[in-house]
Write a protein that holds these residues in place. Sequence first.
Motif, PDB file in Angstrom:
ATOM      1  N   VAL A   1      39.278  54.148  40.824  1.00 39.85           N
ATOM      2  CA  VAL A   1      38.472  52.942  40.681  1.00 39.85           C
ATOM      3  C   VAL A   1      39.413  51.774  40.921  1.00 39.85           C
ATOM      4  O   VAL A   1      40.479  51.703  40.298  1.00 39.85           O
ATOM      5  CB  VAL A   1      37.868  52.858  39.264  1.00 39.85           C
ATOM      6  CG1 VAL A   1      37.109  51.550  39.086  1.00 39.85           C
ATOM      7  CG2 VAL A   1      36.945  54.049  39.008  1.00 39.85           C
ATOM      8  N   PRO A   2      39.077  50.879  41.841  1.00 35.31           N
ATOM      9  CA  PRO A   2      39.995  49.769  42.113  1.00 35.31           C
ATOM     10  C   PRO A   2      40.147  48.868  40.884  1.00 35.31           C
ATOM     11  O   PRO A   2      39.180  48.603  40.189  1.00 35.31           O
ATOM     12  CB  PRO A   2      39.308  49.015  43.254  1.00 35.31           C
ATOM     13  CG  PRO A   2      37.860  49.386  43.150  1.00 35.31           C
ATOM     14  CD  PRO A   2      37.832  50.786  42.619  1.00 35.31           C
ATOM     15  N   ILE A   3      41.381  48.463  40.617  1.00 42.28           N
ATOM     16  CA  ILE A   3      41.632  47.480  39.557  1.00 42.28           C
ATOM     17  C   ILE A   3      41.914  46.158  40.257  1.00 42.28           C
ATOM     18  O   ILE A   3      42.950  45.996  40.884  1.00 42.28           O
ATOM     19  CB  ILE A   3      42.836  47.902  38.677  1.00 42.28           C
ATOM     20  CG1 ILE A   3      42.613  49.292  38.060  1.00 42.28           C
ATOM     21  CG2 ILE A   3      43.094  46.850  37.583  1.00 42.28           C
ATOM     22  CD1 ILE A   3      41.568  49.383  36.984  1.00 42.28           C
ATOM     23  N   TYR A   4      40.949  45.255  40.174  1.00 42.97           N
ATOM     24  CA  TYR A   4      41.091  43.976  40.869  1.00 42.97           C
ATOM     25  C   TYR A   4      41.866  42.962  40.043  1.00 42.97           C
ATOM     26  O   TYR A   4      42.349  41.977  40.565  1.00 42.97           O
ATOM     27  CB  TYR A   4      39.711  43.408  41.202  1.00 42.97           C
ATOM     28  CG  TYR A   4      38.852  44.314  42.056  1.00 42.97           C
ATOM     29  CD1 TYR A   4      39.264  44.698  43.334  1.00 42.97           C
ATOM     30  CD2 TYR A   4      37.630  44.785  41.591  1.00 42.97           C
ATOM     31  CE1 TYR A   4      38.472  45.528  44.115  1.00 42.97           C
ATOM     32  CE2 TYR A   4      36.826  45.599  42.371  1.00 42.97           C
ATOM     33  CZ  TYR A   4      37.254  45.964  43.625  1.00 42.97           C
ATOM     34  OH  TYR A   4      36.471  46.778  44.401  1.00 42.97           O
ATOM     35  N   GLY A   5      41.922  43.196  38.742  1.00 39.33           N
ATOM     36  CA  GLY A   5      42.605  42.254  37.860  1.00 39.33           C
ATOM     37  C   GLY A   5      43.898  42.843  37.340  1.00 39.33           C
ATOM     38  O   GLY A   5      44.601  43.560  38.049  1.00 39.33           O
ATOM     39  N   ARG A   6      44.219  42.564  36.078  1.00 37.03           N
ATOM     40  CA  ARG A   6      45.511  42.961  35.532  1.00 37.03           C
ATOM     41  C   ARG A   6      45.433  44.109  34.538  1.00 37.03           C
ATOM     42  O   ARG A   6      46.461  44.521  33.997  1.00 37.03           O
ATOM     43  CB  ARG A   6      46.191  41.744  34.890  1.00 37.03           C
ATOM     44  CG  ARG A   6      46.570  40.672  35.931  1.00 37.03           C
ATOM     45  CD  ARG A   6      47.224  39.484  35.252  1.00 37.03           C
ATOM     46  NE  ARG A   6      48.358  39.898  34.454  1.00 37.03           N
ATOM     47  CZ  ARG A   6      48.784  39.282  33.355  1.00 37.03           C
ATOM     48  NH1 ARG A   6      48.125  38.216  32.918  1.00 37.03           N
ATOM     49  NH2 ARG A   6      49.808  39.737  32.679  1.00 37.03           N
ATOM     50  N   ALA A   7      44.240  44.627  34.258  1.00 37.67           N
ATOM     51  CA  ALA A   7      44.137  45.759  33.343  1.00 37.67           C
ATOM     52  C   ALA A   7      44.884  46.948  33.946  1.00 37.67           C
ATOM     53  O   ALA A   7      44.934  47.110  35.160  1.00 37.67           O
ATOM     54  CB  ALA A   7      42.671  46.131  33.119  1.00 37.67           C
ATOM     55  N   GLU A   8      45.489  47.741  33.079  1.00 37.03           N
ATOM     56  CA  GLU A   8      46.212  48.918  33.574  1.00 37.03           C
ATOM     57  C   GLU A   8      45.256  49.981  34.073  1.00 37.03           C
ATOM     58  O   GLU A   8      45.526  50.718  35.006  1.00 37.03           O
ATOM     59  CB  GLU A   8      47.041  49.508  32.439  1.00 37.03           C
ATOM     60  CG  GLU A   8      48.498  49.150  32.507  1.00 37.03           C
ATOM     61  CD  GLU A   8      49.253  49.777  31.345  1.00 37.03           C
ATOM     62  OE1 GLU A   8      49.115  50.986  31.136  1.00 37.03           O
ATOM     63  OE2 GLU A   8      49.977  49.035  30.658  1.00 37.03           O
ATOM     64  N   SER A   9      44.132  50.083  33.404  1.00 30.15           N
ATOM     65  CA  SER A   9      43.171  51.142  33.705  1.00 30.15           C
ATOM     66  C   SER A   9      41.850  50.801  33.043  1.00 30.15           C
ATOM     67  O   SER A   9      41.725  49.809  32.337  1.00 30.15           O
ATOM     68  CB  SER A   9      43.678  52.467  33.146  1.00 30.15           C
ATOM     69  OG  SER A   9      43.769  52.368  31.722  1.00 30.15           O
TER      70      SER A   9
ATOM     71  N   ARG B   1      38.155  44.420  28.574  1.00 26.07           N
ATOM     72  CA  ARG B   1      39.036  45.258  29.412  1.00 26.07           C
ATOM     73  C   ARG B   1      38.414  45.501  30.785  1.00 26.07           C
ATOM     74  O   ARG B   1      39.084  45.408  31.820  1.00 26.07           O
ATOM     75  CB  ARG B   1      39.259  46.592  28.698  1.00 26.07           C
ATOM     76  CG  ARG B   1      40.110  47.595  29.477  1.00 26.07           C
ATOM     77  CD  ARG B   1      40.255  48.874  28.666  1.00 26.07           C
ATOM     78  NE  ARG B   1      41.043  49.895  29.346  1.00 26.07           N
ATOM     79  CZ  ARG B   1      41.259  51.116  28.834  1.00 26.07           C
ATOM     80  NH1 ARG B   1      40.752  51.452  27.659  1.00 26.07           N
ATOM     81  NH2 ARG B   1      41.982  51.988  29.507  1.00 26.07           N
TER      82      ARG B   1
ATOM     83  N   ASP C   1      38.455  42.356  32.944  1.00 27.66           N
ATOM     84  CA  ASP C   1      39.814  42.195  33.474  1.00 27.66           C
ATOM     85  C   ASP C   1      40.018  43.119  34.679  1.00 27.66           C
ATOM     86  O   ASP C   1      40.450  42.685  35.753  1.00 27.66           O
ATOM     87  CB  ASP C   1      40.812  42.509  32.349  1.00 27.66           C
ATOM     88  CG  ASP C   1      42.268  42.414  32.774  1.00 27.66           C
ATOM     89  OD1 ASP C   1      42.566  41.791  33.812  1.00 27.66           O
ATOM     90  OD2 ASP C   1      43.126  42.967  32.040  1.00 27.66           O
ATOM     91  N   ALA C   2      39.664  44.386  34.520  1.00 27.27           N
ATOM     92  CA  ALA C   2      39.832  45.354  35.610  1.00 27.27           C
ATOM     93  C   ALA C   2      39.032  44.936  36.844  1.00 27.27           C
ATOM     94  O   ALA C   2      39.481  45.092  37.979  1.00 27.27           O
ATOM     95  CB  ALA C   2      39.407  46.744  35.151  1.00 27.27           C
TER      96      ALA C   2
ATOM     97  N   GLY D   1      38.508  42.099  37.804  1.00 26.06           N
ATOM     98  CA  GLY D   1      39.044  40.862  38.370  1.00 26.06           C
ATOM     99  C   GLY D   1      38.307  39.611  37.938  1.00 26.06           C
ATOM    100  O   GLY D   1      38.344  38.586  38.636  1.00 26.06           O
TER     101      GLY D   1
ATOM    102  N   SER E   1      44.057  43.446  27.548  1.00 23.91           N
ATOM    103  CA  SER E   1      43.376  42.480  28.419  1.00 23.91           C
ATOM    104  C   SER E   1      43.157  41.121  27.752  1.00 23.91           C
ATOM    105  O   SER E   1      43.024  40.111  28.444  1.00 23.91           O
ATOM    106  CB  SER E   1      42.045  43.052  28.911  1.00 23.91           C
ATOM    107  OG  SER E   1      42.285  44.118  29.806  1.00 23.91           O
TER     108      SER E   1
ATOM    109  N   HIS F   1      45.465  38.882  29.225  1.00 18.30           N
ATOM    110  CA  HIS F   1      45.535  38.848  30.690  1.00 18.30           C
ATOM    111  C   HIS F   1      44.746  37.733  31.365  1.00 18.30           C
ATOM    112  O   HIS F   1      45.093  37.310  32.459  1.00 18.30           O
ATOM    113  CB  HIS F   1      45.024  40.168  31.272  1.00 18.30           C
ATOM    114  CG  HIS F   1      45.958  41.306  31.089  1.00 18.30           C
ATOM    115  ND1 HIS F   1      45.572  42.616  31.228  1.00 18.30           N
ATOM    116  CD2 HIS F   1      47.266  41.346  30.781  1.00 18.30           C
ATOM    117  CE1 HIS F   1      46.590  43.411  31.006  1.00 18.30           C
ATOM    118  NE2 HIS F   1      47.635  42.669  30.719  1.00 18.30           N
TER     119      HIS F   1
ATOM    120  N   TYR G   1      31.398  45.588  38.051  1.00 15.88           N
ATOM    121  CA  TYR G   1      31.958  46.230  39.239  1.00 15.88           C
ATOM    122  C   TYR G   1      31.049  46.099  40.457  1.00 15.88           C
ATOM    123  O   TYR G   1      31.536  45.983  41.585  1.00 15.88           O
ATOM    124  CB  TYR G   1      32.317  47.699  38.962  1.00 15.88           C
ATOM    125  CG  TYR G   1      33.791  47.832  38.690  1.00 15.88           C
ATOM    126  CD1 TYR G   1      34.298  47.674  37.405  1.00 15.88           C
ATOM    127  CD2 TYR G   1      34.702  48.011  39.727  1.00 15.88           C
ATOM    128  CE1 TYR G   1      35.661  47.730  37.158  1.00 15.88           C
ATOM    129  CE2 TYR G   1      36.065  48.069  39.492  1.00 15.88           C
ATOM    130  CZ  TYR G   1      36.540  47.929  38.213  1.00 15.88           C
ATOM    131  OH  TYR G   1      37.888  47.967  37.988  1.00 15.88           O
TER     132      TYR G   1
END
Lengths: 277, 277
Positions: free
Chosen positions: A236-244, B134, B137-138, B140, B165, B168, B256
Amino acid sequence: MAELTNIKSPRVKAARRLTKRAFRDRDRAFLAEGPQAVREALALKDVTVELFTTVEAETRHADIVAAAVAAGVPVHRASGEVMSELTQTVTPQGLLAVCRFVHVPAAEAVPRGARLVAILAHVRDPGNAGTVLRTADAAGADSVVFTDASVDPYNAKCVRASAGSLFHLPVVTGIPVADAVRHAKEAGLRVLAADGAGTRTLDEVALDVPTAWLFGNEAWGLPPELLALADEVVRVPIYGRAESLNLATAAAVCLYASARAQRQTLHSVEDPTTPTL
Amino acid sequence: MAELTNIKSPRVKAARRLTKRAFRDRDRAFLAEGPQAVREALALKDVTVELFTTVEAETRHADIVAAAVAAGVPVHRASGEVMSELTQTVTPQGLLAVCRFVHVPAAEAVPRGARLVAILAHVRDPGNAGTVLRTADAAGADSVVFTDASVDPYNAKCVRASAGSLFHLPVVTGIPVADAVRHAKEAGLRVLAADGAGTRTLDEVALDVPTAWLFGNEAWGLPPELLALADEVVRVPIYGRAESLNLATAAAVCLYASARAQRQTLHSVEDPTTPTL
């Protein structure tokens, strides 16, 4: 109707032991708590063995109790203490059904014509597993496979988190991951492993084809030997800064991305020659 | 370094009171537990006030403790009992930071150029709220707004579920939903309320435009007066038999879907004349 007040009565003890997996497996039965789950259980033929209800719930959910009686399901009035003993929840909902196992044989893991299947490879948290089951149901999945290294779908927390979905679609339990993947491939599905190790993201793979998603452990994902079973590992693409993402969230994004792509007419940006169906 | 063993010492009591919202608001500080959160807190300037660590964690996470020392953050060695007193978790992770509030002023709820914002209108469960943070954040997102009827973002369970997050992206807290929506509209974002009451589904609305998503309560969604604030009410399509999705899952699908649509070149099925870029 006499009220069950003794937590040591044989009837209460027989139900109580279903809170343990070993006894569930022996009796091939489990506990479903709350109006939503009980209603769904009663909607299926020959699933509900008996129903426990408090006086309050009997009034509040008279329709459900009536449906049980109409279906010939024995209804037992239980004291609050007995209900607490059976449900293990902080605020018992006053309705609890003993249900027969509802899962289907391993050979039916991937139903004929299936286009979307979820395989839980090492999902250990029952709340997560139940949430994935609910999401798979919402996304229109054709089946959900709980492999032998995953949590028991009949765990009370899993049943609760599934919000009735355990009774909605074919569920398979206890088979090796390799068998589940083989069934999916034999049925013509593309097997995509959802894992941060994927080289391509969800945005870069064709999702409009029949797909089986393989989901791994909450903390460590999928081990190499299981990643190797898949046709492709996708992240799953992470567009921001979350690790996962957490597991249930990642599964929701994957399952809905597939469901929506299968229903929409999408053009592939990588291959403009792909015909539109 | 002397070990703090007395749960009644002033230092421990001063940190312990931050488990309560009233004291967090008074001290403008909160507790962040675990290596991930502490690492993220230390990565920000002037956020970490002090760090509590057990002997075991000091060894296991020597890099984090060293980073704290290098940043001039006081490090206190604490006994297991003191750590349990501070963390309220079943299995404390041995690292706990007292942090200054990190949220931004209401006027910055929607940063300049924002394309994706999440507004939590009545989200009451801190675990759900942290998971949405979270996920945002992911995906974006440019900011997350915890409105005044939602849970406190500094609640320990929310901080934990956010998995770092919270540190973040810009978070706003305590403003009325109407203000958050106004900020979004003034910044040119389309405000979509995610609710089962929507007449159109996620598949039927344009998602490639700057969007603020409005998410409601876990059990009852969004009340009519808040639905009315949105430009449109959109529901996540249910393709199967589930009644609904849980809040964090629905938010993940919406966020998403927007993030991917904003990044992909999609053809609209309603408008086949849209040119391919």
